[in-house]
Design an enzyme around this catalytic site. Structure first.
Site, PDB file in Angstrom:
ATOM      1  N   LYS A 134       0.815  -1.225   0.000  1.00  0.00           N
ATOM      2  CA  LYS A 134       0.000   0.000   0.000  1.00  0.00           C
ATOM      3  C   LYS A 134       0.846   1.272   0.000  1.00  0.00           C
ATOM      4  O   LYS A 134       0.460   2.280  -0.585  1.00  0.00           O
ATOM      5  CB  LYS A 134      -0.927   0.008   1.219  1.00  0.00           C
ATOM      6  CG  LYS A 134      -2.117  -0.941   1.087  1.00  0.00           C
ATOM      7  CD  LYS A 134      -3.053  -0.805   2.258  1.00  0.00           C
ATOM      8  CE  LYS A 134      -4.264  -1.693   2.102  1.00  0.00           C
ATOM      9  NZ  LYS A 134      -5.238  -1.558   3.172  1.00  0.00           N
ATOM     10  N   ASP A 177     -10.148   3.099   2.185  1.00  0.00           N
ATOM     11  CA  ASP A 177     -10.364   2.403   3.469  1.00  0.00           C
ATOM     12  C   ASP A 177     -11.096   3.266   4.508  1.00  0.00           C
ATOM     13  O   ASP A 177     -12.045   2.807   5.153  1.00  0.00           O
ATOM     14  CB  ASP A 177      -9.021   1.956   4.076  1.00  0.00           C
ATOM     15  CG  ASP A 177      -8.527   0.647   3.483  1.00  0.00           C
ATOM     16  OD1 ASP A 177      -9.346  -0.123   2.952  1.00  0.00           O
ATOM     17  OD2 ASP A 177      -7.311   0.389   3.565  1.00  0.00           O
TER      18      ASP A 177
HETATM   19  N1  LIG Z   1     -12.258  -4.531   6.906  1.00  0.00           N
HETATM   20  C1  LIG Z   1     -11.386  -4.014   6.061  1.00  0.00           C
HETATM   21  O1  LIG Z   1     -11.750  -3.542   4.983  1.00  0.00           O
HETATM   22  C2  LIG Z   1      -9.929  -3.952   6.427  1.00  0.00           C
HETATM   23  C3  LIG Z   1      -9.059  -3.143   5.688  1.00  0.00           C
HETATM   24  C4  LIG Z   1      -7.711  -3.099   6.041  1.00  0.00           C
HETATM   25  C5  LIG Z   1      -7.262  -3.866   7.128  1.00  0.00           C
HETATM   26  N2  LIG Z   1      -8.143  -4.658   7.815  1.00  0.00           N
HETATM   27  C6  LIG Z   1      -7.697  -5.446   8.988  1.00  0.00           C
HETATM   28  O2  LIG Z   1      -7.211  -4.531   9.946  1.00  0.00           O
HETATM   29  C7  LIG Z   1      -6.142  -5.110  10.696  1.00  0.00           C
HETATM   30  C8  LIG Z   1      -4.948  -4.158  10.658  1.00  0.00           C
HETATM   31  O3  LIG Z   1      -4.493  -4.036   9.321  1.00  0.00           O
HETATM   32  P1  LIG Z   1      -3.366  -2.962   8.918  1.00  0.00           P
HETATM   33  O4  LIG Z   1      -3.249  -3.015   7.445  1.00  0.00           O
HETATM   34  O5  LIG Z   1      -3.612  -1.650   9.558  1.00  0.00           O
HETATM   35  O6  LIG Z   1      -2.058  -3.641   9.567  1.00  0.00           O
HETATM   36  P2  LIG Z   1      -0.748  -2.928  10.132  1.00  0.00           P
HETATM   37  O7  LIG Z   1      -0.451  -1.687   9.377  1.00  0.00           O
HETATM   38  O8  LIG Z   1       0.267  -3.998  10.195  1.00  0.00           O
HETATM   39  O9  LIG Z   1      -1.146  -2.489  11.636  1.00  0.00           O
HETATM   40  C9  LIG Z   1      -1.361  -3.460  12.633  1.00  0.00           C
HETATM   41  C10 LIG Z   1      -1.849  -2.756  13.905  1.00  0.00           C
HETATM   42  O10 LIG Z   1      -2.154  -3.766  14.871  1.00  0.00           O
HETATM   43  C11 LIG Z   1      -1.363  -3.554  16.054  1.00  0.00           C
HETATM   44  N3  LIG Z   1      -1.030  -4.846  16.642  1.00  0.00           N
HETATM   45  C12 LIG Z   1      -0.571  -5.953  16.007  1.00  0.00           C
HETATM   46  N4  LIG Z   1      -0.391  -6.957  16.892  1.00  0.00           N
HETATM   47  C13 LIG Z   1      -0.733  -6.466  18.116  1.00  0.00           C
HETATM   48  C14 LIG Z   1      -0.763  -7.017  19.423  1.00  0.00           C
HETATM   49  N5  LIG Z   1      -0.408  -8.283  19.654  1.00  0.00           N
HETATM   50  N6  LIG Z   1      -1.187  -6.231  20.438  1.00  0.00           N
HETATM   51  C15 LIG Z   1      -1.575  -4.946  20.213  1.00  0.00           C
HETATM   52  N7  LIG Z   1      -1.563  -4.370  18.996  1.00  0.00           N
HETATM   53  C16 LIG Z   1      -1.144  -5.118  17.944  1.00  0.00           C
HETATM   54  C17 LIG Z   1      -0.139  -2.813  15.567  1.00  0.00           C
HETATM   55  O11 LIG Z   1       0.468  -2.148  16.643  1.00  0.00           O
HETATM   56  P3  LIG Z   1       2.037  -1.717  16.593  1.00  0.00           P
HETATM   57  O12 LIG Z   1       2.095  -0.431  15.845  1.00  0.00           O
HETATM   58  O13 LIG Z   1       2.425  -1.605  18.001  1.00  0.00           O
HETATM   59  O14 LIG Z   1       2.757  -2.839  15.872  1.00  0.00           O
HETATM   60  C18 LIG Z   1      -0.791  -1.863  14.537  1.00  0.00           C
HETATM   61  O15 LIG Z   1      -1.415  -0.785  15.177  1.00  0.00           O
HETATM   62  C19 LIG Z   1      -5.890  -6.473  10.058  1.00  0.00           C
HETATM   63  O16 LIG Z   1      -6.565  -7.436  10.826  1.00  0.00           O
HETATM   64  C20 LIG Z   1      -6.522  -6.360   8.682  1.00  0.00           C
HETATM   65  O17 LIG Z   1      -6.973  -7.589   8.179  1.00  0.00           O
HETATM   66  C21 LIG Z   1      -9.464  -4.711   7.485  1.00  0.00           C
END
Ligand SMILES: NC(=O)c1ccc[n+]([C@@H]2O[C@H](COP(=O)([O-])OP(=O)(O)OC[C@H]3O[C@@H](n4cnc5c(N)ncnc54)[C@H](OP(=O)(O)O)[C@@H]3O)[C@@H](O)[C@H]2O)c1
Length: 289
Positions: free
Chosen positions: A71, A107
């Protein structure tokens, strides 16, 4: 409409993409509207991204969705970036406008429409946003324009603070960045109207985890978990159990997809058809590994 010499292609690129619900959603929508388009999923590794974009250009693909891990990296290969995608530093949708590749991020808008469509008003509300990753950032940019108060909590405090500062500079509105901890949650949850989980806590295979202790949830709360695998996360189940209003991650996925569909086709997205296709694909796949 059958595939013929004039069929144009849309696709999702990412790694992994095998379990993406987007092909089912978009192909159902193309069929419903009789559009001569087809949607595919291409696994593209980090090393292949540049060539993949160049290929999309040469082959005249109509549009792309971009998912992890591209992205951010994809931006440098595009000709133009929408203002929101530029501010967020992430593109999830590309339009091939007569050879010019334009990047958008749908998003955040998708998440806000998911709330609206579930009759959750953001006016004069306090939103507690869990996470400061890519999706959280996109949601924060939209939410900051609508809600009365935004609090961002993240495991890594620095990222939450950086995002809060970026928003403060852009919109000049009150926003706090804090650590995701039991103490902060307890303090913030008491006055929260809308809770959004944009962390990956609770996602398959860790389906028994929730980022928020269940005793902090209450019936006046609206809870959106943007995770859609599983469809009903532990947080959503806990929220339902106390009588809170809930919105699943599938709704955000649906509306971010609907906006992308409209960018590519200039047609109103048949949201019901897209939702049905996504749900039946999810049911067919079961748990995604
Ligand atoms: N519904 C939809 O359309 C949609 C769209 C996009 C994403 N999503 C979902 O949203 C989620 C995040 O996606 P993303 O693209 O934003 O990923 P990302 O950029 O990798 O961000 C992950 C986030 O989760 C936190 N995190 C991960 N493991 C953790 C833990 N064990 N304890 C506390 N916080 C934790 C991270 O915190 P740190 O900064 O501390 O690492 C960060 O804030 C995923 O599950 C994805 O499938 C859904």
């Amino acid at each position: 409409m059958g595939i013929n010499g004039k069929t144009r292609v849309c696709a999702i690129i990412g790694d992994p993409v095998e379990h993406s619900l987007s092909p089912a959603m978009h192909n159902a929508a193309f069929r419903k509207l009789g559009l001569n388009l087809v949607y595919l999923a291409f696994k593209v590794t980090k090393n292949e991204l540049k060539d993949a974009i160049s290929g999309a250009r040469s082959l005249g693909l109509r549009g792309l969705n971009v998912t992890m891990p591209h992205k951010n990296a994809v931006i440098k290969y595009l000709d133009e970036i929408g203002s929101e995608a530029k501010a967020i530093g992430a593109v999830n949708t590309i339009l091939n406008d007569q050879g010019k590749l334009v990047g958008y991020n749908t998003d955040g808008k998708g998440a806000m429409i998911a709330l609206q469509e579930n009759h959750i008003s953001t006016d004069e509300k306090k939103m507690l946003l869990l996470g400061a990753g890519g999706a959280a950032k996109a949601i924060a940019f939209q939410a900051e324009q609508d809600v009365e108060e935004l609090v961002i909590v993240n495991r890594t405090i620095e990222t939450a603070e950086q995002l809060a500062e970026l928003l403060w500079k852009k919109f000049g509105k009150k926003v706090k960045g804090k650590t995701l901890s039991a103490g902060v949650l307890k303090e913030e949850m008491e006055t929260t109207d809308i809770l959004v989980n944009a962390t990956s806590v609770g996602m398959y295979p860790d389906i028994n985890k929730s980022p928020v202790p269940s005793d902090l949830l209450h019936s006046d709360l609206c809870v959106m978990d943007i995770i859609y695998n599983p469809l009903e996360t532990k947080l959503v189940k806990d929220a339902k159990a106390v009588g809170a209003k809930v919105v699943s991650g599938l709704e955000m996925l649906l509306y971010q997809g609907a906006i992308a569909f409209e960018i590519w086709t200039n047609c109103s997205a048949p949201v019901d058809v897209m939702k049905k296709a996504a749900l039946s694909k999810l049911a067919e796949q079961g748990d995604i590994d």
